[in-house]
Enzyme design. Structure first.
Site, PDB file in Angstrom:
ATOM      1  N   LYS A  12      63.216  47.891  37.639  1.00  0.00           N
ATOM      2  CA  LYS A  12      62.202  47.531  38.620  1.00  0.00           C
ATOM      3  C   LYS A  12      62.532  46.205  39.333  1.00  0.00           C
ATOM      4  O   LYS A  12      63.391  45.445  38.877  1.00  0.00           O
ATOM      5  CB  LYS A  12      60.833  47.451  37.920  1.00  0.00           C
ATOM      6  N   TYR A  52      54.647  57.868  42.011  1.00  0.00           N
ATOM      7  CA  TYR A  52      53.645  57.535  41.000  1.00  0.00           C
ATOM      8  C   TYR A  52      52.332  58.309  41.182  1.00  0.00           C
ATOM      9  O   TYR A  52      51.292  57.886  40.669  1.00  0.00           O
ATOM     10  CB  TYR A  52      53.365  56.032  41.011  1.00  0.00           C
ATOM     11  N   ARG A 105      61.582  45.909  27.258  1.00  0.00           N
ATOM     12  CA  ARG A 105      60.382  45.251  27.791  1.00  0.00           C
ATOM     13  C   ARG A 105      60.023  43.996  26.989  1.00  0.00           C
ATOM     14  O   ARG A 105      59.505  43.027  27.543  1.00  0.00           O
ATOM     15  CB  ARG A 105      59.222  46.242  27.837  1.00  0.00           C
ATOM     16  N   ASN A 115      57.148  44.945  34.211  1.00  0.00           N
ATOM     17  CA  ASN A 115      57.686  45.249  32.883  1.00  0.00           C
ATOM     18  C   ASN A 115      59.117  45.777  32.927  1.00  0.00           C
ATOM     19  O   ASN A 115      59.571  46.449  32.015  1.00  0.00           O
ATOM     20  CB  ASN A 115      56.733  46.165  32.118  1.00  0.00           C
ATOM     21  N   HIS A 118      61.283  51.521  34.208  1.00  0.00           N
ATOM     22  CA  HIS A 118      60.533  52.776  34.142  1.00  0.00           C
ATOM     23  C   HIS A 118      61.395  53.776  33.395  1.00  0.00           C
ATOM     24  O   HIS A 118      62.621  53.767  33.528  1.00  0.00           O
ATOM     25  CB  HIS A 118      60.261  53.324  35.554  1.00  0.00           C
ATOM     26  N   GLU A 129      61.528  63.788  38.253  1.00  0.00           N
ATOM     27  CA  GLU A 129      61.866  62.445  38.734  1.00  0.00           C
ATOM     28  C   GLU A 129      63.331  62.349  39.135  1.00  0.00           C
ATOM     29  O   GLU A 129      63.675  61.653  40.102  1.00  0.00           O
ATOM     30  CB  GLU A 129      61.521  61.410  37.648  1.00  0.00           C
TER      31      GLU A 129
HETATM   32  N1  UDP Z   1      50.681  49.551  34.874  1.00  0.00           N
HETATM   33  C1  UDP Z   1      49.946  48.466  35.326  1.00  0.00           C
HETATM   34  N2  UDP Z   1      48.736  48.199  34.711  1.00  0.00           N
HETATM   35  C2  UDP Z   1      48.256  48.950  33.695  1.00  0.00           C
HETATM   36  C3  UDP Z   1      49.019  50.047  33.245  1.00  0.00           C
HETATM   37  C4  UDP Z   1      50.213  50.318  33.850  1.00  0.00           C
HETATM   38  O1  UDP Z   1      50.358  47.763  36.231  1.00  0.00           O
HETATM   39  O2  UDP Z   1      47.174  48.656  33.176  1.00  0.00           O
HETATM   40  C5  UDP Z   1      51.960  49.849  35.523  1.00  0.00           C
HETATM   41  C6  UDP Z   1      53.143  49.454  34.649  1.00  0.00           C
HETATM   42  O3  UDP Z   1      54.132  48.890  35.481  1.00  0.00           O
HETATM   43  C7  UDP Z   1      53.598  50.782  34.094  1.00  0.00           C
HETATM   44  C8  UDP Z   1      53.266  51.742  35.240  1.00  0.00           C
HETATM   45  O4  UDP Z   1      52.060  51.238  35.776  1.00  0.00           O
HETATM   46  O5  UDP Z   1      54.962  50.750  33.765  1.00  0.00           O
HETATM   47  C9  UDP Z   1      53.069  53.186  34.843  1.00  0.00           C
HETATM   48  O6  UDP Z   1      52.101  53.244  33.799  1.00  0.00           O
HETATM   49  P1  UDP Z   1      52.335  54.159  32.515  1.00  0.00           P
HETATM   50  O7  UDP Z   1      51.065  54.189  31.778  1.00  0.00           O
HETATM   51  O8  UDP Z   1      52.943  55.454  32.936  1.00  0.00           O
HETATM   52  O9  UDP Z   1      53.372  53.289  31.662  1.00  0.00           O
HETATM   53  P2  UDP Z   1      54.922  53.540  31.317  1.00  0.00           P
HETATM   54  O10 UDP Z   1      55.150  55.019  31.254  1.00  0.00           O
HETATM   55  O11 UDP Z   1      55.712  52.873  32.427  1.00  0.00           O
HETATM   56  O12 UDP Z   1      55.124  52.860  30.002  1.00  0.00           O
HETATM   57 MG    MG Z   2      54.662  56.507  32.585  1.00  0.00          MG
END
Ligand code: UDP
Ligand code: MG
Length: 136
Positions: A12, A52, A105, A115, A118, A129
């Site tokens: 990212k 997304y 992370r 974080n 992805h 994807e």
């Molecule tokens: N995210 C955020 N706030 C939240 C939860 C998620 O900004 O409260 C962002 C974060 O960058 C995350 C992305 O949204 O990586 C996608 O969320 P997901 O729950 O799919 O997490 P991941 O699969 O990336 O662990």
């Molecule tokens: Mg996710």
């Protein structure tokens, strides 16, 4: 039994900006996730919103899409045994504060939104994807 899979990984903007691309790629390689495709790109907010889409009802959706389109990212196809789950384990929890030691992370993540990486969360989503970024 081996179970060869492919998954999509994204480095990212926060990590690209801090010049962490090679360090993060080395973590994948050391953990038997081969990088079979990689490209550095910048996407539009519309593209990020499409990528997304699954999160469109979430309160963080708009900021998330703005963020992913805010600077260069590196998109990669990782291939290896159980690649989807191995990559998710290597990434660690969504919130870096909750991520286990030695996960990407935990090491590099700045906050729940910034974080650093992805990773696809299922084989089905990995296929979608990968097609999203690498359709020929
Ligand atoms: N995210 C955020 N706030 C939240 C939860 C998620 O900004 O409260 C962002 C974060 O960058 C995350 C992305 O949204 O990586 C996608 O969320 P997901 O729950 O799919 O997490 P991941 O699969 O990336 O662990
Ligand atoms: Mg996710």
């Amino acid at each position: 039994m081996s179970n060869l899979e492919q998954t999509l990984s994204i480095i990212k903007p926060d990590a690209v900006e801090r010049n962490l691309v090679e360090e993060i790629k080395n973590i994948f390689k050391k953990n038997n996730l081969n990088i079979i495709e990689s490209k550095k790109i910048k996407i539009t907010k519309d593209e990020a919103s499409e990528f997304y889409k699954v999160h469109q009802s979430k309160p963080f959706y708009n900021d998330l899409c703005s963020y992913l389109s805010s600077g260069p990212i590196v998109v990669m196809i990782l291939e290896g045994n159980n690649a989807v789950i191995s990559n998710r384990k290597l990434m660690g929890a969504t919130n870096p504060k909750e991520a286990e030691e030695n996960t990407i992370r935990k090491i590099y993540g700045l906050s729940i939104d910034k974080n650093s990486v992805h990773g696809s969360d299922s084989l089905e989503n990995a296929k979608k994807e990968i097609a999203f970024f690498f359709k020929n």
